[in-house]
Scaffold this motif. Sequence first.
Motif, PDB file in Angstrom:
ATOM      1  N   GLU A 161       0.834  -1.211   0.000  1.00 22.51           N
ATOM      2  CA  GLU A 161       0.000   0.000   0.000  1.00 22.51           C
ATOM      3  C   GLU A 161       0.867   1.258   0.000  1.00 22.51           C
ATOM      4  OE1 GLU A 161      -2.434   0.638   3.478  1.00 22.51           O
ATOM      5  OE2 GLU A 161      -4.030   1.507   2.234  1.00 22.51           O
ATOM      6  N   ALA A 162       1.939   1.253   0.802  1.00 20.53           N
ATOM      7  CA  ALA A 162       2.841   2.402   0.838  1.00 20.53           C
ATOM      8  C   ALA A 162       3.508   2.609  -0.516  1.00 20.53           C
ATOM      9  CB  ALA A 162       3.896   2.202   1.930  1.00 20.53           C
ATOM     10  N   PHE A 163       3.981   1.524  -1.129  1.00 16.09           N
ATOM     11  CA  PHE A 163       4.641   1.598  -2.428  1.00 16.09           C
ATOM     12  C   PHE A 163       3.704   2.157  -3.499  1.00 16.09           C
ATOM     13  CE2 PHE A 163       7.072   0.586  -6.046  1.00 16.09           C
ATOM     14  CZ  PHE A 163       6.332  -0.217  -6.902  1.00 16.09           C
ATOM     15  N   LEU A 194       9.842  -3.801   1.942  1.00 17.98           N
ATOM     16  CA  LEU A 194       9.259  -4.526   0.822  1.00 17.98           C
ATOM     17  C   LEU A 194      10.332  -4.872  -0.215  1.00 17.98           C
ATOM     18  CD1 LEU A 194       6.686  -5.558  -0.638  1.00 17.98           C
ATOM     19  CD2 LEU A 194       6.461  -3.262  -1.633  1.00 17.98           C
ATOM     20  N   GLU A 195      11.202  -3.929  -0.512  1.00 21.49           N
ATOM     21  CA  GLU A 195      12.282  -4.191  -1.465  1.00 21.49           C
ATOM     22  C   GLU A 195      13.206  -5.287  -0.954  1.00 21.49           C
ATOM     23  OE1 GLU A 195      13.620  -0.096  -1.662  1.00 21.49           O
ATOM     24  OE2 GLU A 195      13.118  -0.023  -3.793  1.00 21.49           O
ATOM     25  N   GLN A 196      13.460  -5.254   0.359  1.00 24.20           N
ATOM     26  CA  GLN A 196      14.317  -6.284   0.955  1.00 24.20           C
ATOM     27  C   GLN A 196      13.662  -7.656   0.848  1.00 24.20           C
ATOM     28  OE1 GLN A 196      15.061  -5.706   5.134  1.00 24.20           O
ATOM     29  NE2 GLN A 196      16.930  -6.944   5.100  1.00 24.20           N
ATOM     30  N   GLN A 197      12.363  -7.731   1.099  1.00 27.11           N
ATOM     31  CA  GLN A 197      11.657  -9.006   1.017  1.00 27.11           C
ATOM     32  C   GLN A 197      11.642  -9.540  -0.414  1.00 27.11           C
ATOM     33  OE1 GLN A 197       7.925  -7.727   2.630  1.00 27.11           O
ATOM     34  NE2 GLN A 197       8.439  -8.310   4.741  1.00 27.11           N
ATOM     35  N   LEU A 198      11.510  -8.639  -1.379  1.00 30.46           N
ATOM     36  CA  LEU A 198      11.473  -9.065  -2.776  1.00 30.46           C
ATOM     37  C   LEU A 198      12.859  -9.338  -3.339  1.00 30.46           C
ATOM     38  CD1 LEU A 198       8.811  -6.501  -4.085  1.00 30.46           C
ATOM     39  CD2 LEU A 198       8.457  -8.947  -3.689  1.00 30.46           C
TER      40      LEU A 198
END
Length: 299
Positions: free
Chosen positions: A8-10, A40-44
């Motif tokens: 949602e933030a992205f 989120l970037e770290q998780q992806l």
Amino acid sequence: MPRWDGIEAFVEVVRLGTFAAAARQLQVSNSHISRQVARLEQQLGLPLLYRTTRKIRLTEAGERYYTHCRQLLDGFRNAETALQALHDHPQGTLRLSSATTFGERFIAPLANDFLCRHPQLDLRLHLTNRQVDIIDEGYDVVIRMGTLQDSSLIARRLCARREYVVGSPAYFTGISQPHSLAELAHHRCLIGSRDQWRFDVEGVHREVRVQGPWQANSGPALLDAALKGLGLAQLPDYYVAPYLASGELLAVLAPFQCRDAGVWAVMPSHRQHSPKVRQFVDFLVDHLPGRLAQATSPA
């Protein structure tokens, strides 16, 4: 879903263009938004955004991810709207935009009247002569005038609106009135937000590009210039009606007058059934024609 807050933030960062705007929209801090996107970037395992001091832009991975995430977020909001409709009464925040002068004179008072009936509703009204992007800027309803372009948006006609080409008697001293659209090229044309004037020619809508030494994105300023004899202007009925009645302005090119430019409520398809949107548009349909009629009736 553990990634939902980050998604949602992205999406809001990309849609609104800055982390600060996304933070205001989601009512959290800038640092919270930044942490959510970074997590989120770290998780992806992939960067989604290029960050600079002035703006952000999507990476190739970010472009693909944004397309799917936005559809996911829209679907979630559609589901919320469907449940909200069960209550059949307006609630939440109504996000609305209109042209500046028309909004100040007609839309804002009616929106305030609507809120008096529904005090549980919040209002965010943005007045601008810029054509906003309804989807990307998150509006529920936008008021537009004239001929609408084809799109996936839903439009509902609110009322009629006439447009006049006018000049003052002082302007026509020593110069003849135009009797054809081609003669506009020989006149001083006062230009507002658009340099194309609308006409009806044998039942067909036509736009004519005009030129002149004066331009401003303000209806009242345009009206003042016409009254002072600086040139011809095309203005809607609610601006010029009292001055046509008093003789301070003269209407020309009557056979080509755009008699029904129309006023429209435009909304995203997924919001048209929301109680706040449906009932507000119904309210405008019931009350706006009367307000415009009062404004264009001779004193």
